[in-house]
Structures are given as structure tokens and as C-alpha cells.
Design a protein around this motif. Structure first.
Motif, short mmCIF file in Angstrom:
data_model
loop_
_atom_site.label_atom_id
_atom_site.label_comp_id
_atom_site.label_asym_id
_atom_site.label_seq_id
_atom_site.Cartn_x
_atom_site.Cartn_y
_atom_site.Cartn_z
N VAL A 16 51.08 40.65 50.94
CA VAL A 16 50.24 41.21 49.88
C VAL A 16 50.32 40.29 48.65
O VAL A 16 51.35 39.67 48.41
N ARG A 18 50.66 40.44 45.05
CA ARG A 18 51.00 41.42 44.00
C ARG A 18 50.33 41.05 42.68
O ARG A 18 50.30 39.88 42.31
N PRO A 128 56.96 32.14 47.25
CA PRO A 128 55.70 31.86 46.53
C PRO A 128 55.64 32.51 45.14
O PRO A 128 54.72 33.26 44.84
N TYR B 97 65.02 41.82 49.54
CA TYR B 97 64.57 41.32 48.24
C TYR B 97 63.79 40.02 48.40
O TYR B 97 62.69 39.86 47.86
N PHE B 98 64.33 39.11 49.18
CA PHE B 98 63.64 37.82 49.34
C PHE B 98 62.42 37.94 50.24
O PHE B 98 61.48 37.17 50.11
N GLU B 100 60.51 40.56 50.04
CA GLU B 100 59.53 41.10 49.09
C GLU B 100 58.99 39.98 48.19
O GLU B 100 57.79 39.93 47.90
N LEU B 101 59.88 39.08 47.77
CA LEU B 101 59.43 37.96 46.93
C LEU B 101 58.51 37.02 47.71
O LEU B 101 57.71 36.30 47.12
N SER B 102 58.63 37.05 49.03
CA SER B 102 57.73 36.22 49.85
C SER B 102 56.36 36.84 49.97
O SER B 102 55.44 36.21 50.49
N GLY B 103 56.24 38.08 49.54
CA GLY B 103 54.94 38.73 49.59
C GLY B 103 54.86 39.87 50.58
O GLY B 103 53.78 40.42 50.82
N MET B 104 56.00 40.27 51.17
CA MET B 104 55.97 41.40 52.10
C MET B 104 55.95 42.71 51.31
O MET B 104 56.57 42.80 50.26
#
Lengths: 292, 303
Positions: A16, A18, A128, B97-98, B100-104
Motif C-alpha cells: 500500500v 501510505r 522505501p 515493523y520493517f 510495514e515500513l516496506s509498504g505492507m
């Protein structure tokens, strides 16, 4: 321990984009702060001024019920008048500013220092996210706590006054009070957050960073007191972070500042410090990113 | 091609780290070798978008390394060499956490973190504080955070450093499993040549900021040089001098066996010709298997 207890499976979900890519960083920072020793105590204690001022607003509308407390003390109830001075007393109060520094000492000192120490910046930057997202995430962590003690109580005071008074008299008499609350909260929070991040980025050790946050704040005030005591020149108030914040707060609430110095000078000093923080932060995070 | 680089150059001030790297890597696990200061870490950082090259161009998974860094980072997993675990966290929170930071999405990152931690063998320890982890567990956790977003390409920087033999074997098995069965391309940077030989089918050898050799390991060993083990009778000194004159590198073992490395353009017949000329009798002549260590030593010019 056996390796591959379970086979590897591919992830079939979708990434996604964000709108706030820094939010996971802030959320983790807030969560981690509460795991620290003494932080919860300091957090709770920081609400004490807000609680006292909220009670003051209640009493201000029930003066008859509390007459017994002020019997024989002439003019002693004037401080209970809810006006811009009342708000200025809260936002520029020594205890609140002290507790905000303590919150940053306990909860903000490690925001960047811990990442520098653990070398985890390379993990952040292999994702990213941009450097700006990282810094914004950290800034928002500190800002969250600071706004909790400035913006939230400020809005609550206005709301309580309206509820207890049963009228919008406060807002009609002082229509600029709401923008002043918002502006001052933002100014104080942004300043303290940037200041905390700057100091945190200067050391790999959160304890050193914590000590520095504390010392710089208090020594700036001590230097001001010394110079002011010797030369009696009010312009030395520009040396003190606390005095600068109080000057600007007074100006925003349209109350006479404590020192005969144009408040804009104090604002420029604070803005200059925030700018310097930004420059240093960008350079520091780049340095770690490039050179191991 | 997963990685394509053309004339890539990078300098740290006056120090040239990469002096025109041309590289083309396709499928399969690839080892990145080179002595200290050869430019391995710099190359990885440029591929990840940490550094902007001074000159040259490159693409990782089809994306430009100058302008599409965010897209590259989303599809690439990176396991750094040094300790980089955030204190005060547990493995699940750290890995999620990482992710999520990757865009998951948050929930999926958490679920995926559990799966990946079980895969790397940290399932039982996933709620323990990271401060209590051993060196081997930390390496596996670094692997887990690199895998959490299911990358297409995995960069492993010294994945077996600081590990005991058992831990090393387990991590190597894991790398082999990932690279051979999971459709994930792996680039392993390591100083331990046997690790590369065990896990990778291809190798890139960097030396002084340039690609000294690249290709399939077995083929390279064949092409670059041939190694023969010889026992002789006669005046070895003259024979060795003659071989050196023909471009051979010769090592004499304690057992009196001569290890003769032939240059790529020399036929083994040359050894016999030298022996005849120096009146040396060749008693045994065995073609030896060359190791990656031999290839590395010859390519970068060290013993």
C-alpha cells in the motif's frame, strides 16, 4: 533450535502507498516510550498543571461556593478570572515547561541516538521511505507527547469554560484565544521536538543525549540570569530558551511580556534554532547513511 | 537480468571506490567477493540507492538505480553485516515493523512476521526481547526482516559473520534453501570463500573497484586456469624457473608435490616440454580440482 520449522511461503498481498509513510515510525516511538522506566510517572505528573487549571476554571464559575477559601484575602480571587492571562500562565508556566523538558529527557532522548547506536538507520533506509519520512516520524513522536500537554489541555480549557459558564462569552470577548492556543501549542511543540531530535542525533548514547537536553535548557536560563543580574539588560533574555518561549507565549495571548524586548526577537531566536536543528538533522542522518 | 550495471563509478572524495563496474547478473545465487576496499559494500549501497553513483548507469529488477530507488527498495531485501537490532523490541514487533515500513498493511505485516520467524527458526523465541538473543539468533532475525516483505532480490552482507560452526551451517542451509527453491535471487557478499562456494552458483570478484572476474563458478575455475599436481625427479630449481618463465605459478608443498597453475593461454603440454628441456623426470601428473580460493587468489593477485 531447528532451522526452517516451517517452509517458506510467498506473500500474496499487495503493498500500500501510505499517505503518511512516517506514521509507523511515530507509532512505534510512542509505544516504546511507555516501556521506559519513570516515563509513565513523568507522563502522569505532566498532567498536573492541566488538572489544576481545569479545576480553576470550574471554581471560577462557582465562586460563591468557594468564598470560604478566600475569606479576608483581598483581591486573591483575581487569578481565577479566565482570560488570556490565565491561558498565558498555563502555557508559559515554569512547571509545564520543566515537565515538557523532562518528557523529552525520558521519552525523546533516544529517538535518534538509539538508532545510531544500534546501526538501524541502514534498515530504515533500505525500505522505501525517505529521509524526510524518517525525521518526520521521529518529530511526530516527540510532538505527540508535547501536544498532549499543550494543545489538548488548551482546547479542553476553552471547552470547560463554555460548559461551566453556559455561554460563549470567552470566545466573544477574546476571539483570538482559540488561534492563540493552537499556534502556541504548535510553536512550543515543534521547538521542543526539533531541539530534542537535534540533541538526540549528536550522540549514540541516549543518556548523554538526555543530560544534554536537560543541561542546555537550564544553562541557557542560568546564563541569562547571570548576565541580567550583572548588566540589567533585558535583551539577555534572548539567551534563555525558557524566557524566549515565555515572551512569545505572552505575545500570542496579547499579554505584556515579562521583559521589555520585542517578542519577535524571541520568535526569531526560536525559529533560528529550529532551522539549525533541521540542517544538522539532515546532515547527520545522511552521514550515517553513507559512511559506515 | 536482475542487475545490470554499466561503467558505474563512485568516489569517496579522492578515494575511488568503484572505477567503472560493468555487471550483468541473472537468475540464481551470486557471490560477491573481493579483498577489503574492493568496493563490495559500496556496490551494495549503490544498488540499494543509499549512494548515488558519480557516473554510469544501472538497473535493479528493471528499475533505474538513480531515479527509482523507492521501487527497488520495495522489492529488495537487505541483511546488513553489523548488528542493527533496535533494543527494547521483540522479534515479532521488529520484523512486522520493517514489513510495514516496506509498504505492507499492518495486519498482514504482523501475520507475515510470524510466518517468516518460524521459517528462520525463531518461532519459539519470537516474543523474547532482542537483548537476550545470541549471535546466531540475531543473524536469523536480520534474515527474517529482509524476507518479511517477500523480496524478489536479497542482498546478504557477510551473513555468517560471528557465527559458531553450527550456526554457520544452519544459516548457509537457509540461504541455499531460499536461493534454490523460493524464486528469490540472492546476492551474497562474503569474505568466507567456502560459504560462497557452498551457496552460490555464480560469482563476481571485485578488485580495486573493478570487476576482476564474473560468471559461473565452475566455468570460471576451468577458464581462468588449470591446476596440476606433479611429482618429479631431478633438478627442481631449474624446472620451476622454466615454468615461471612460461607464466605458470608454482607452489611446492611440504610433501614435495608441485602445484602448477597454468595460465589460460598455456597448454599442459608446455609442462612436459619444460621438463624435457631441464632434464627432469615427471613421476606423477594429476589434474587437480581448483577451489574458489585458488580462483580468488589468482584473480586478485594474492597468495
Amino acid at each position: 533450535m531447528p532451522i526452517a520449522e516451517q517452509g517458506y511461503t510467498h506473500w500474496t498481498g499487495h503493498f500500500v502507498d501510505r499517505r503518511l509513510p512516517w506514521w509507523p515510525i511515530s507509532r512505534l516511538g510512542i509505544k516504546m516510550a511507555f516501556k521506559r522506566k519513570f516515563f509513565k510517572f513523568a507522563f502522569a505528573l505532566s498532567f498536573l498543571p492541566a488538572l489544576i487549571f481545569a479545576v480553576g476554571i470550574y471554581i471560577s464559575e462557582r465562586l460563591e461556593d468557594f468564598q470560604f477559601m478566600f475569606k479576608g484575602r483581598k483581591g486573591s480571587m483575581s487569578f481565577l478570572e479566565v482570560n488570556p492571562l490565565y491561558f498565558k500562565s498555563y502555557f508559559g508556566g515554569d512547571f509545564l515547561l520543566f515537565m515538557m523538558v523532562m518528557m523529552m529527557v525520558l521519552g525523546g532522548a533516544g529517538l535518534i541516538a538509539d538508532d545510531l547506536r544500534s546501526n538501524s538507520l541502514q534498515l530504515y533506509f533500505s525500505r522505501p521511505i525517505r529521509k524526510g519520512d524518517y525525521l518526520l516520524g521521529k518529530l511526530a513522536t516527540a510532538g505527540f507527547f508535547l501536544l498532549l500537554f499543550t494543545l489538548l489541555p488548551g482546547l479542553l480549557f476553552i471547552l470547560l469554560k463554555i460548559i461551566f459558564a453556559g455561554s460563549f462569552k470567552l470566545l466573544t470577548a477574546y476571539p483570538w484565544i482559540l488561534p492563540a492556543v493552537v499556534l502556541d501549542s504548535l510553536l512550543v511543540s515543534v521547538f521542543f521536538a526539533a531541539y530534542t531530535l537535534l540533541v538526540s542525533s549528536l550522540s549514540k548514547n541516549r543518556r548523554y543525549a538526555a543530560i544534554l537536553i536537560f543541561l542546555i535548557y537550564f544553562f541557557s536560563d542560568i546564563f541569562f540570569s547571570i548576565f541580567y543580574g550583572i548588566f540589567h539588560n533585558p535583551y539577555f533574555c534572548l539567551l534563555s530558551i525558557k524566557a524566549d518561549l515565555q515572551q512569545v507565549t505572552a505575545a500570542l495571548f496579547r499579554v505584556k511580556p515579562a521583559f521589555e524586548v520585542p517578542w519577535i526577537y524571541s520568535l526569531l531566536v526560536l525559529a533560528g534554532l529550529v532551522l539549525a536543528c533541521g540542517v544538522v538533522l539532515v546532515r547527520k542522518t545522511r552521514g550515517v547513511e553513507v559512511i559506515k | 537480468m536482475n542487475i545490470e550495471l554499466k561503467d558505474l563509478r563512485f568516489s569517496y572524495g579522492p578515494v575511488v571506490a568503484l572505477a567503472g563496474v560493468d555487471l550483468s547478473l541473472g537468475e540464481g545465487a551470486c557471490g560477491l567477493l573481493g579483498p577489503n576496499g574492493a568496493g563490495k559494500s559500496t556496490l551494495l549501497r549503490i544498488l540499494l540507492g543509499f549512494l548515488r553513483p558519480d557516473r554510469g548507469e544501472g538497473r535493479v529488477l528493471g528499475f533505474d538505480i538513480r531515479h527509482e530507488q523507492a521501487r527497488i527498495r520495495r522489492l529488495v531485501g537487505y541483511m546488513p553485516e553489523d548488528d542493527c537490532l533496535i533494543p527494547g523490541m521483540d522479534a515479532v514487533t521488529f520484523t512486522a515493523y520493517f514489513g510495514e515500513l516496506s509498504g505492507m498493511p499492518r495486519q498482514e505485516a504482523m501475520k507475515r512476521a510470524h510466518d517468516v520467524l518460524f521459517y528462520v527458526g525463531l518461532g519459539e523465541a519470537r516474543y523474547r526481547s532482542l537483548e537476550t538473543y545470541s549471535a546466531g539468533m540475531k543473524q536469523r532475525l536480520k534474515m527474517a526482516q529482509a524476507l518479511v516483505h517477500d523480496p524478489k532480490l536479497l542482498f546478504l552482507d557477510e551473513p555468517t559473520s560471528n557465527l559458531d560452526p553450527q550456526g554457520r551451517t544452519e544459516v548457509l542451509e537457509l540461504i541455499k534453501d531460499i536461493s534454490s527453491k523460493k524464486d528469490i535471487q540472492v546476492l551474497v557478499s562474503s569474505h568466507i570463500l567456502t560459504d560462497i562456494e557452498y551457496t552460490c552458483s555464480r560469482v563476481v570478484i571485485l578488485n580495486q573497484g573493478k570487476v576482476a572476474a564474473q560468471g559461473d563458478i565452475d566455468a570460471l575455475k576451468e577458464i581462468r586456469f588449470s591446476l596440476y599436481e606433479i611429482t618429479t625427479k631431478g633438478d627442481n630449481a631449474k624446472f620451476l624457473k622454466a615454468l615461471a618463465g612460461r607464466g605458470c605459478k608454482v607452489e611446492e608443498t611440504e610433501d614435495g608435490i608441485l602445484k602448477v597453475y597454468l595460465p589460460a593461454d598455456m597448454d599442459r603440454r608446455g609442462i612436459f616440454e619444460a621438463a624435457v628441456r631441464e632434464s627432469v623426470q615427471i613421476r606423477t601428473f594429476i589434474r587437480s580440482r581448483t577451489s574458489l580460493e585458488d580462483l580468488f587468489a589468482r584473480t586478485v593477485g594474492v597468495d
